[in-house]
Design a protein around this motif. Structure first.
Motif, PDB file in Angstrom:
ATOM      1  N   SER B  56       0.840  -1.184   0.000  1.00  0.00           N
ATOM      2  CA  SER B  56       0.000   0.000   0.000  1.00  0.00           C
ATOM      3  C   SER B  56       0.887   1.250   0.000  1.00  0.00           C
ATOM      4  O   SER B  56       2.031   1.223   0.451  1.00  0.00           O
ATOM      5  N   SER B  57       0.354   2.369  -0.536  1.00  0.00           N
ATOM      6  CA  SER B  57       1.194   3.552  -0.723  1.00  0.00           C
ATOM      7  C   SER B  57       1.587   4.216   0.598  1.00  0.00           C
ATOM      8  O   SER B  57       2.643   4.829   0.706  1.00  0.00           O
ATOM      9  N   SER B  58       0.746   4.092   1.618  1.00  0.00           N
ATOM     10  CA  SER B  58       1.051   4.790   2.876  1.00  0.00           C
ATOM     11  C   SER B  58       1.822   3.916   3.866  1.00  0.00           C
ATOM     12  O   SER B  58       1.795   4.164   5.061  1.00  0.00           O
ATOM     13  N   SER B  59       2.498   2.885   3.354  1.00  0.00           N
ATOM     14  CA  SER B  59       3.186   1.963   4.259  1.00  0.00           C
ATOM     15  C   SER B  59       4.588   2.472   4.611  1.00  0.00           C
ATOM     16  O   SER B  59       5.083   3.441   4.044  1.00  0.00           O
ATOM     17  N   GLN B  60       5.193   1.790   5.589  1.00  0.00           N
ATOM     18  CA  GLN B  60       6.591   2.075   5.921  1.00  0.00           C
ATOM     19  C   GLN B  60       7.398   0.800   5.720  1.00  0.00           C
ATOM     20  O   GLN B  60       6.955  -0.278   6.102  1.00  0.00           O
ATOM     21  N   ALA B  61       8.592   0.949   5.156  1.00  0.00           N
ATOM     22  CA  ALA B  61       9.405  -0.221   4.815  1.00  0.00           C
ATOM     23  C   ALA B  61       9.779  -1.041   6.042  1.00  0.00           C
ATOM     24  O   ALA B  61      10.004  -2.243   5.953  1.00  0.00           O
ATOM     25  N   ALA B  62       9.808  -0.415   7.206  1.00  0.00           N
ATOM     26  CA  ALA B  62      10.224  -1.118   8.418  1.00  0.00           C
ATOM     27  C   ALA B  62       9.190  -2.168   8.854  1.00  0.00           C
ATOM     28  O   ALA B  62       9.522  -3.121   9.557  1.00  0.00           O
ATOM     29  N   PHE B  63       7.947  -1.967   8.441  1.00  0.00           N
ATOM     30  CA  PHE B  63       6.885  -2.899   8.856  1.00  0.00           C
ATOM     31  C   PHE B  63       6.294  -3.560   7.613  1.00  0.00           C
ATOM     32  O   PHE B  63       5.381  -3.026   6.995  1.00  0.00           O
ATOM     33  N   PHE B  64       6.828  -4.726   7.274  1.00  0.00           N
ATOM     34  CA  PHE B  64       6.515  -5.355   5.989  1.00  0.00           C
ATOM     35  C   PHE B  64       5.017  -5.619   5.812  1.00  0.00           C
ATOM     36  O   PHE B  64       4.444  -5.359   4.770  1.00  0.00           O
ATOM     37  N   LEU B  65       4.375  -6.173   6.845  1.00  0.00           N
ATOM     38  CA  LEU B  65       2.936  -6.447   6.731  1.00  0.00           C
ATOM     39  C   LEU B  65       2.118  -5.455   7.563  1.00  0.00           C
ATOM     40  O   LEU B  65       0.974  -5.707   7.915  1.00  0.00           O
ATOM     41  N   GLY B  66       2.724  -4.322   7.890  1.00  0.00           N
ATOM     42  CA  GLY B  66       1.998  -3.294   8.626  1.00  0.00           C
ATOM     43  C   GLY B  66       1.959  -3.569  10.123  1.00  0.00           C
ATOM     44  O   GLY B  66       2.609  -4.489  10.621  1.00  0.00           O
ATOM     45  N   THR B  67       1.166  -2.764  10.818  1.00  0.00           N
ATOM     46  CA  THR B  67       1.052  -2.908  12.273  1.00  0.00           C
ATOM     47  C   THR B  67      -0.412  -3.055  12.661  1.00  0.00           C
ATOM     48  O   THR B  67      -1.301  -2.787  11.868  1.00  0.00           O
ATOM     49  N   ASP B  68      -0.640  -3.466  13.929  1.00  0.00           N
ATOM     50  CA  ASP B  68      -2.025  -3.675  14.354  1.00  0.00           C
ATOM     51  C   ASP B  68      -2.566  -2.473  15.130  1.00  0.00           C
ATOM     52  O   ASP B  68      -1.966  -1.395  15.132  1.00  0.00           O
ATOM     53  N   ASP B  69      -3.697  -2.670  15.801  1.00  0.00           N
ATOM     54  CA  ASP B  69      -4.411  -1.559  16.420  1.00  0.00           C
ATOM     55  C   ASP B  69      -3.655  -0.885  17.558  1.00  0.00           C
ATOM     56  O   ASP B  69      -3.971   0.233  17.929  1.00  0.00           O
ATOM     57  N   PRO B 250      -8.520  -3.985   6.447  1.00  0.00           N
ATOM     58  CA  PRO B 250      -8.877  -5.380   6.126  1.00  0.00           C
ATOM     59  C   PRO B 250      -7.718  -6.366   6.213  1.00  0.00           C
ATOM     60  O   PRO B 250      -7.945  -7.546   6.487  1.00  0.00           O
ATOM     61  N   TRP B 251      -6.460  -5.903   6.003  1.00  0.00           N
ATOM     62  CA  TRP B 251      -5.345  -6.853   6.045  1.00  0.00           C
ATOM     63  C   TRP B 251      -5.197  -7.507   7.422  1.00  0.00           C
ATOM     64  O   TRP B 251      -4.683  -8.609   7.536  1.00  0.00           O
ATOM     65  N   THR B 254      -7.466 -10.430   7.169  1.00  0.00           N
ATOM     66  CA  THR B 254      -7.213 -11.287   6.010  1.00  0.00           C
ATOM     67  C   THR B 254      -5.992 -12.183   6.230  1.00  0.00           C
ATOM     68  O   THR B 254      -6.040 -13.389   5.980  1.00  0.00           O
ATOM     69  N   LEU B 255      -4.896 -11.599   6.725  1.00  0.00           N
ATOM     70  CA  LEU B 255      -3.638 -12.342   6.777  1.00  0.00           C
ATOM     71  C   LEU B 255      -3.610 -13.488   7.804  1.00  0.00           C
ATOM     72  O   LEU B 255      -3.188 -14.595   7.453  1.00  0.00           O
ATOM     73  N   PRO B 256      -4.061 -13.269   9.047  1.00  0.00           N
ATOM     74  CA  PRO B 256      -4.042 -14.413   9.979  1.00  0.00           C
ATOM     75  C   PRO B 256      -4.911 -15.577   9.492  1.00  0.00           C
ATOM     76  O   PRO B 256      -4.511 -16.740   9.598  1.00  0.00           O
ATOM     77  N   GLY B 257      -6.078 -15.255   8.913  1.00  0.00           N
ATOM     78  CA  GLY B 257      -6.966 -16.304   8.416  1.00  0.00           C
ATOM     79  C   GLY B 257      -6.328 -17.068   7.271  1.00  0.00           C
ATOM     80  O   GLY B 257      -6.433 -18.287   7.169  1.00  0.00           O
TER      81      GLY B 257
END
Lengths: 335, 281
Positions: B56-69, B250-251, B254-257
């Motif tokens: 996604s465009s607003s991501s950061q390279a340090a967190f490959f699959l993003g972060t949680d809540d 949504p990720w 989606t990803l854990p499932g």
């Protein structure tokens, strides 16, 4: 044939007795005092404690409790819910149609789609279509349905906005309960077409989720048993007579391939009720699956105890019906 | 069947190879989780709540699959989740295998009253939906991961008992067992030296399928709040935790499932292949 059927019913009695015993013991063998769990940690007033213990019948010795419980069970008296103060039986009966309607819808989807996919895969055995279909079937068979439900909600409710997220009916409409099946009851309401449409939209996603695993199992079973039958001599004879392959499949092959498929369907009903617990939780479907899960979370012991026995009874009745159908379909079993 | 024969058949079974490959990948991830995970799974990163994955465009390279809540790295949590899932599957199979095979052997070999008792027990467990039994047992023992594993193992017992019992019943009538008996061999020698080695095929198939069922059921318990509990990075628990944010992020669901699906699918693929090879009907 009736005698055989009666014998079968009779032979199931010990199992049903065992389930009752299982439900009874499970709650009493649980670590911790159920009365204290129910009253909370605050340290109950001894008088309230005694009253509660008495009303639950837990003050008598265990064997007496069991006989009282069995006697009540014979009269279909399953006790009273601690939380709602209603009888377990009436709670069950008010939720049963919701689960039944969903399950029937799911099994219809599973049978129709599963049969078609299985037949197509068998006809194109070894070809690309077969590989794709059977891989999808295995994915469906391995599906964590609690996640699948969320994915479908994301796609169809959040993204496209065509299906509601939860419940059986939108709050705007009222359904007069006649049969308890909303797809039927909707026709008795003031605005039949709209209410029916609403009922169908609410049902479609949970029904698909619930149908997924049985559908995959039926597709796999149909394919393999059809392939077995297609090797038989009478199929070659039928083909060499110049009959079209559609005719051979539908008239000769499917009929004989049907026995193993029917077996899968019978087993599937139990699976369906398993799925109902998860599906109803995701879609807030007011059926027995959600009911029993709520009871477990609230430690409503009479509901858990009664619910377990009732669910075993439903599965038993359905399996017997499938056995009966078995005999009807296959004359060789009638002796 | 000899090893080389099994291996030869397995080489021509594409599905089984794909299954085995994914199982190997997840087992390696599980074993080397601390080395593979970029962060500690429970570490909170400030200022990066619900960051989307790398595509996604607003991501950061340090967190490959993003972060949680609450700002935990999703990839690290999923990697440690593999550890829990593979581990639960292993323990479920270990417990239900040891008890189930033992009871099945005795019931099939000795028959009589003991067999009737065991069969009744199996009937009772089979007359209820498996997840319902697991839910009730887990709730009553107290909801945590260990009790969840125990509950799911009990549910997995009938599969082992039934398959071993029926295999033993057909094996014990065979000539080699009768011969062994005439030579004066004791029960335990006949059971473990003669009969058990001939039951391995179906038992191995059953173990593989119990592995996938076990992982699925423990995840379902976690999802319902009756298995592992909140900060544990178990995939089912993660699904339940992230459900409130599924529309905006949504990720997170989606990803854990997807991880659960892939692992279960891999074991089912392998199970199907092993059934074709070891237990053809």
């Amino acid at each position: 044939m009736i005698l055989k059927f009666g014998k079968k019913l009779f032979s199931a009695l010990p199992t049903l007795f065992g389930v009752s015993l299982f439900a009874f013991l499970l709650i009493r063998l649980a670590p911790g005092d159920p009365v204290l769990t129910l009253l909370g940690e605050r340290g109950a007033d001894p008088e309230v404690y005694q009253q509660m213990k008495q009303s639950l019948g837990l003050d008598k010795p265990m064997y007496q409790q069991f006989f009282i419980y069995l006697g009540d069970l014979m009269q279909l008296d399953l006790g009273t819910s601690i939380h709602s103060k209603q009888s377990v039986w009436s709670e069950f009966i008010s939720r049963f149609p919701a689960t039944m309607e969903l399950s029937i819808m799911a099994i219809i989807i599973a049978i129709i789609v599963g049969l078609i996919l299985g037949v197509v895969a068998a006809l194109y055995k070894g070809k690309f279509i077969d590989t794709i279909l059977m891989s999808s079937a295995l994915v469906g068979y391995s599906m964590p349905i609690f996640w699948w439900g969320l994915v479908l909600i994301l796609i169809f409710s959040s993204h496209f906005g065509i299906t509601p997220v939860a419940g059986r009916m939108s709050a705007l409409y009222e359904v007069n309960t006649v049969t308890g099946f909303y797809l039927i009851d909707s026709w008795f309401s003031d605005n039949p077409v709209r209410v029916f449409n609403q009922a169908l939209r609410h049902m479609i996603l949970p029904a698909i989720v619930l149908a997924t695993i049985p559908m995959a199992a039926i597709a796999r079973m149909t394919r393999s048993s059809l392939l077995d039958v297609l090797k038989e001599d009478y199929i070659r004879t039928a083909k060499s007579k110049g009959l079209s392959s559609v005719y051979v499949i539908s008239k000769h092959a499917l009929r004989n391939a049907f026995m193993p498929i029917l077996t899968v369907m019978g087993v599937m009903f139990g699976t369906l009720l398993t799925g109902a617990i998860l599906t109803e939780t995701i879609f807030s479907w007011p059926g027995i699956g959600k009911w029993i899960l709520n009871a477990v979370q609230a430690r409503d012991y009479p509901v858990i105890q009664g619910g377990v026995v009732l669910i075993a009874l439903i599965i038993f009745v359905i399996n017997s019906l499938v056995d009966f159908l078995y005999i009807v379909v296959n004359p060789r079993l009638r002796k | 069947m000899t090893w080389s024969k099994i291996l030869k058949k397995f080489k021509s079974h594409r599905g089984g190879q794909v299954g085995l490959f994914f199982i190997a990948v997840f087992v390696l991830i599980a074993v080397f989780a601390p080395a593979l995970a970029p962060y500690d799974p429970s570490q909170l990163h400030e200022g990066v709540l619900r960051l989307p994955p790398i595509w996604s465009s607003s991501s950061q390279a340090a967190f490959f699959l993003g972060t949680d809540d609450i700002g935990r790295d999703l990839l690290s949590r999923l990697i440690y989740g593999a550890r829990i899932s593979i581990g639960t599957g292993f323990f479920v199979v270990f417990i239900s295998f040891s008890i189930g095979v033992f009871l099945g052997l005795l019931a099939g070999y000795f028959g009589g009253k003991f067999d009737a008792l065991i069969s009744r027990f199996v009937d009772i467990l089979m007359s209820l939906p498996s997840i319902l039994i697991a839910i009730v047992i887990a709730a009553i023992l107290g909801p945590n991961l260990v009790n969840g594993i125990l509950a799911v193992s009990i549910v997995a017992l009938p599969g082992f008992i039934r398959i071993v019992r029926s295999t033993v019943m057909s094996e014990k009538e065979k000539l080699y067992v009768q011969a062994e008996k005439n030579f004066g061999a004791g029960h335990s020698r006949i059971l473990f030296k003669n009969i058990l080695p001939n039951c391995w095929g179906p038992i191995i198939v059953q173990s593989t399928l119990a592995f996938s069922d076990g992982i699925l059921n423990v995840a379902a318990l976690g999802f319902l709040g009756l298995g592992a509990q909140a900060p544990t990075p178990e995939w089912g628990v993660m699904l339940a935790d992230y459900k409130p944010y599924m529309e905006s992020s949504p990720w997170l669901v989606t990803l854990p499932g997807l991880c659960i699906l892939i692992v279960v699918l891999a074991f089912n693929l392998l199970g199907d292949a092993l059934r074709d090879i070891l237990d053809p009907k």
